[in-house]
Design an enzyme around this catalytic site. Sequence first.
Site, PDB file in Angstrom:
ATOM      1  N   HIS A  65       0.837  -1.198   0.000  1.00  0.00           N
ATOM      2  CA  HIS A  65       0.000   0.000   0.000  1.00  0.00           C
ATOM      3  C   HIS A  65       0.875   1.253   0.000  1.00  0.00           C
ATOM      4  O   HIS A  65       1.943   1.295   0.618  1.00  0.00           O
ATOM      5  CB  HIS A  65      -0.957   0.003   1.185  1.00  0.00           C
ATOM      6  CG  HIS A  65      -2.166  -0.849   0.965  1.00  0.00           C
ATOM      7  ND1 HIS A  65      -2.946  -1.341   1.995  1.00  0.00           N
ATOM      8  CD2 HIS A  65      -2.754  -1.295  -0.179  1.00  0.00           C
ATOM      9  CE1 HIS A  65      -3.950  -2.052   1.495  1.00  0.00           C
ATOM     10  NE2 HIS A  65      -3.852  -2.039   0.181  1.00  0.00           N
ATOM     11  N   ASP A  67       0.906   4.153   1.417  1.00  0.00           N
ATOM     12  CA  ASP A  67       1.367   4.841   2.623  1.00  0.00           C
ATOM     13  C   ASP A  67       2.512   4.114   3.315  1.00  0.00           C
ATOM     14  O   ASP A  67       3.042   4.587   4.321  1.00  0.00           O
ATOM     15  CB  ASP A  67       0.207   5.066   3.605  1.00  0.00           C
ATOM     16  CG  ASP A  67      -0.491   3.794   4.048  1.00  0.00           C
ATOM     17  OD1 ASP A  67      -0.651   2.883   3.214  1.00  0.00           O
ATOM     18  OD2 ASP A  67      -0.898   3.703   5.218  1.00  0.00           O
ATOM     19  N   HIS A 269       0.286   3.729  13.562  1.00  0.00           N
ATOM     20  CA  HIS A 269      -0.657   3.691  12.445  1.00  0.00           C
ATOM     21  C   HIS A 269      -2.035   4.174  12.918  1.00  0.00           C
ATOM     22  O   HIS A 269      -3.052   3.507  12.795  1.00  0.00           O
ATOM     23  CB  HIS A 269      -0.748   2.266  11.868  1.00  0.00           C
ATOM     24  CG  HIS A 269      -1.285   2.209  10.465  1.00  0.00           C
ATOM     25  ND1 HIS A 269      -2.616   2.054  10.192  1.00  0.00           N
ATOM     26  CD2 HIS A 269      -0.665   2.297   9.272  1.00  0.00           C
ATOM     27  CE1 HIS A 269      -2.799   2.023   8.884  1.00  0.00           C
ATOM     28  NE2 HIS A 269      -1.620   2.175   8.291  1.00  0.00           N
TER      29      HIS A 269
END
Length: 306
Positions: A65, A67, A269
């Site tokens: 992903h 990010d 996160h």
Amino acid sequence: MELVFLGTGAGVPSRGRNVTSIALSMLNERNAIWLFDCGEATQHQVLRSHIKLSKLEKIFITHMHGDHIFGLPGLLSSRSFQGGDSDLTIYGPTGIAEYVETSLRLSGTRLTYKINFEEIEPGVIFEDKMFIVTADDLDHGVRSFGYRIVEKDKQGALNAEKLKADGVEAGPVFQKLKNGEIVTLADGRVIDGKNYIGEPQKGKIISIFGDTRETVSELELALNADILVHEATFEGDKAKMAGEYMHSTTLQAANLAKAANVKQLILTHISSRYDREASKELLIEAKTVFENTEIAYDLAVFQVGE
């Protein structure tokens, strides 16, 4: 060893949190730094820390992903400009080599060092005389890995006081004894170094997870870790939403820490819906299940095993 959190946000950067990246600094142990994930603008965060890209030895990517990987091309390029010339190894899911190589090729970037790619499967992915790293699948829609970094036990310290008490003067002989050798002294005595070495020092264990919802593989990866780094994208009462988005809550992370008998849990996160004040509430919530919990903020530093 210490963990430096370069980015602690989920999905997109916010005013208070950049996207995910964690550095494991091992300058005393191996004069090296390992990086776990590399979200956009990680190299800007490096400039605000004591991390030196020239010391970067390995990069572990949890999943593909954006990010977690969009910062890679820029950081790899900057490493060349900052004097990095030693080989670098990147571990990660299938596709990480294509992503990096394509980005560098299309941008005309030439590096001063070689990148070795290891597209991994569950199991041992790295081992040397100091560390062993294992990986296992998590549950996040795309393939996502958790990493378990185990420092091997270190030799016990040489008991200098006992040696002096036995009439052994400090000098080059100490090094031989520390190596466990049998040494003949000037006075004719023969002594065994093994008799002057203390108990082995237990190595540290660090577990760093990528994005995941609750899954059985987490327990073995986290078992007895000195530090467990786990995502906590949502607060505890949003377990249904977390499952749908394939993420975890504060309470799920805390319950895992308790079940796995870890020493310390660090939450990261964090969704951009939680500002700094709301993040404090996330920490309070997790502590109701697992007291020795911290929540990471950008540029926070945690000593391993202290």
